[in-house]
Design a protein around this motif. Structure first.
Motif, PDB file in Angstrom:
ATOM      1  N   UNK A   1      44.356 -96.365 -28.996  1.00 38.92           N
ATOM      2  CA  UNK A   1      43.982 -95.577 -30.169  1.00 38.92           C
ATOM      3  C   UNK A   1      45.186 -94.847 -30.758  1.00 38.92           C
ATOM      4  N   UNK A   2      46.084 -94.378 -29.898  1.00 45.25           N
ATOM      5  CA  UNK A   2      47.286 -93.708 -30.411  1.00 45.25           C
ATOM      6  C   UNK A   2      48.163 -94.702 -31.161  1.00 45.25           C
TER       7      UNK A   2
ATOM      8  N   UNK B   1      55.092 -91.056 -26.857  1.00 39.27           N
ATOM      9  CA  UNK B   1      56.331 -90.823 -27.594  1.00 39.27           C
ATOM     10  C   UNK B   1      57.559 -91.230 -26.779  1.00 39.27           C
ATOM     11  N   UNK B   2      57.329 -91.826 -25.618  1.00 34.93           N
ATOM     12  CA  UNK B   2      58.395 -92.122 -24.658  1.00 34.93           C
ATOM     13  C   UNK B   2      58.531 -93.635 -24.476  1.00 34.93           C
ATOM     14  N   UNK B   3      59.735 -94.095 -24.182  1.00 32.74           N
ATOM     15  CA  UNK B   3      59.996 -95.504 -23.861  1.00 32.74           C
ATOM     16  C   UNK B   3      60.699 -95.571 -22.511  1.00 32.74           C
TER      17      UNK B   3
ATOM     18  N   UNK C   1      55.140 -88.250  -9.590  1.00 28.23           N
ATOM     19  CA  UNK C   1      55.218 -89.627 -10.097  1.00 28.23           C
ATOM     20  C   UNK C   1      56.663 -90.079 -10.267  1.00 28.23           C
ATOM     21  N   UNK C   2      57.579 -89.263  -9.748  1.00 24.54           N
ATOM     22  CA  UNK C   2      58.996 -89.577  -9.595  1.00 24.54           C
ATOM     23  C   UNK C   2      59.832 -89.537 -10.871  1.00 24.54           C
ATOM     24  N   UNK C   3      59.181 -89.202 -11.987  1.00 21.01           N
ATOM     25  CA  UNK C   3      59.937 -89.138 -13.233  1.00 21.01           C
ATOM     26  C   UNK C   3      59.494 -87.938 -14.061  1.00 21.01           C
ATOM     27  N   UNK C   4      60.424 -87.014 -14.317  1.00 20.48           N
ATOM     28  CA  UNK C   4      60.184 -85.909 -15.245  1.00 20.48           C
ATOM     29  C   UNK C   4      60.705 -86.365 -16.607  1.00 20.48           C
ATOM     30  N   UNK C   5      59.864 -87.056 -17.328  1.00 19.70           N
ATOM     31  CA  UNK C   5      60.241 -87.823 -18.513  1.00 19.70           C
ATOM     32  C   UNK C   5      61.339 -88.816 -18.092  1.00 19.70           C
TER      33      UNK C   5
END
Length: 365
Positions: free
Chosen positions: A49-50, A264-266, A193-197
């Motif tokens: 939907x986004x 908004x992240x890749x 989850x091992x990733x801060x962005x």
């Protein structure tokens, strides 16, 4: 790290937590599986939907279903949860409708739901600040005498949800300080989850996150966050300890963020695809399905769950797209519990401002 279900779906012992896992029968496990499949489908629809312009943003939880459902199903009705912006699975367990979550990210509601109705606070965007809110609430629970009474319908635990990145924020350290000093009945629930962005945990800390509370007097435990049985058992044991008045605790659910931090992240820009593929083999839903199949669960069950997920997806998509525009005056309705003269003045001024556009349109005609 506590694990009770291997990536292949084999049931193993964990020692002290086995008694809590023994509470679960085959029906409970099938319920966990259904929860995870449905929540994953909600997440998939949120992403879709986004991308189609129906939501402003979406924060995926792909890969973290076991951590959230395990915690959510270990809660009692009187427990109070303070989430981040990604706790869609815990929200599901607390009875918050998926459409309400979508409405929040669509900009159709202000906050989304009544925290007191669900004992589930509104989503918090400011990283780590909810840990202070949770600790303050827990201190109030202690002062009210709602902990350590021995009454299972009364003793209350507060849960502070946060990610590995939030542990680098001062808010989390401050929350741990107050929780330890005041013996607050709060369970710190860190989904690592091992990733801060775009930053891996390795550049944030030199010790495992479950050890971060020790210096504050908050004992911790690390659990396989992709193992729904271990997650439930550890959450049950920890919540019971907190409710009994034994003080705060910290759970690190060691998992992996399979998708992006938000839409908004890749993530392909900063992490290795091979590692992500390796974690796909540890998928929490696939793992539990293998275990259920080993117990003799018929194929019809899985087909029915998939059909229910399809129906849920169709429902939330239709309800999301057809949401009515919110009343602009609602933004003033929940600023204070009681009427406030300044808010009423600002509300009247804003509504007059909106009405002026209608007058201009009529004059042009």
């Amino acid at each position: 790290m506590i694990q009770m279900l291997t990536p292949d779906g084999e049931r193993i012992s964990s020692g002290e937590y086995d008694a809590f896992a023994a509470e679960l029968d085959d029906e409970d496990l099938r319920g966990f599986y259904k929860d995870m499949v449905l929540v994953r489908r909600v997440d998939a629809e949120g992403n879709a939907l986004q991308r189609q312009g129906q939501l402003g943003l979406w924060a995926p939880l792909l890969g973290q279903e076991a951590a959230q459902i395990g915690m959510g199903r270990a809660l009692r009705p009187q427990d109070f949860v303070f989430p981040t912006y990604r706790e869609h699975g815990v929200a599901w367990c607390r009875g918050v409708a998926p459409e309400t979550l979508l409405g929040l990210f669509r900009g159709q509601n202000h906050g989304g739901w009544d925290p007191q109705e669900h004992n589930f606070h509104t989503y918090t965007i400011v990283i780590g600040s909810q840990t202070l809110h949770a600790t303050g609430y827990a201190m109030g629970v202690g002062l009210d005498g709602e902990v350590g009474t021995g009454d299972p319908a009364r003793d209350t635990a507060t849960v502070a949800c946060f990610g590995d990145g939030a542990t680098s924020q001062g808010d989390v350290s401050e929350a741990l300080t107050f929780a330890g000093a005041f013996n607050a009945p709060v369970l710190f629930f860190c989904q690592n989850n091992q990733w801060a962005i775009s930053e891996p945990t390795s550049v944030q800390t030199r010790v495992p996150l479950f050890m971060r509370g020790q210096g504050f007097g908050v004992p911790g435990v690390r659990v396989d966050g992709n193992d729904i049985i271990a997650m439930y058992a550890v959450a049950r044991a920890s919540l019971d300890s907190v409710r009994a008045g034994h003080g705060p605790m910290l759970i690190e659910a060691f998992t992996y963020r399979m998708g992006a931090h938000t839409t908004a992240d890749d993530p392909t820009k900063y992490r290795d695809a091979a590692t992500t593929e390796a974690w796909a083999a540890k998928d929490p839903i696939t793992r539990l399905r293998a275990h259920l199949e080993s117990l003799g669960t018929p194929e019809e069950f899985f087909v029915e769950v998939d059909a229910e997920a399809d129906a849920l997806a169709a429902r939330i998509r239709e309800n999301c797209i057809s949401m009515a525009e919110p009343d602009p005056a609602e933004i003033f309705a929940y600023a204070y519990r009681e009427p406030h003269s300044l808010v009423e003045e600002e509300r009247a001024e804003y509504l007059d401002y909106l009405a002026s556009f209608e007058d201009s349109t009529e004059g042009a005609r």
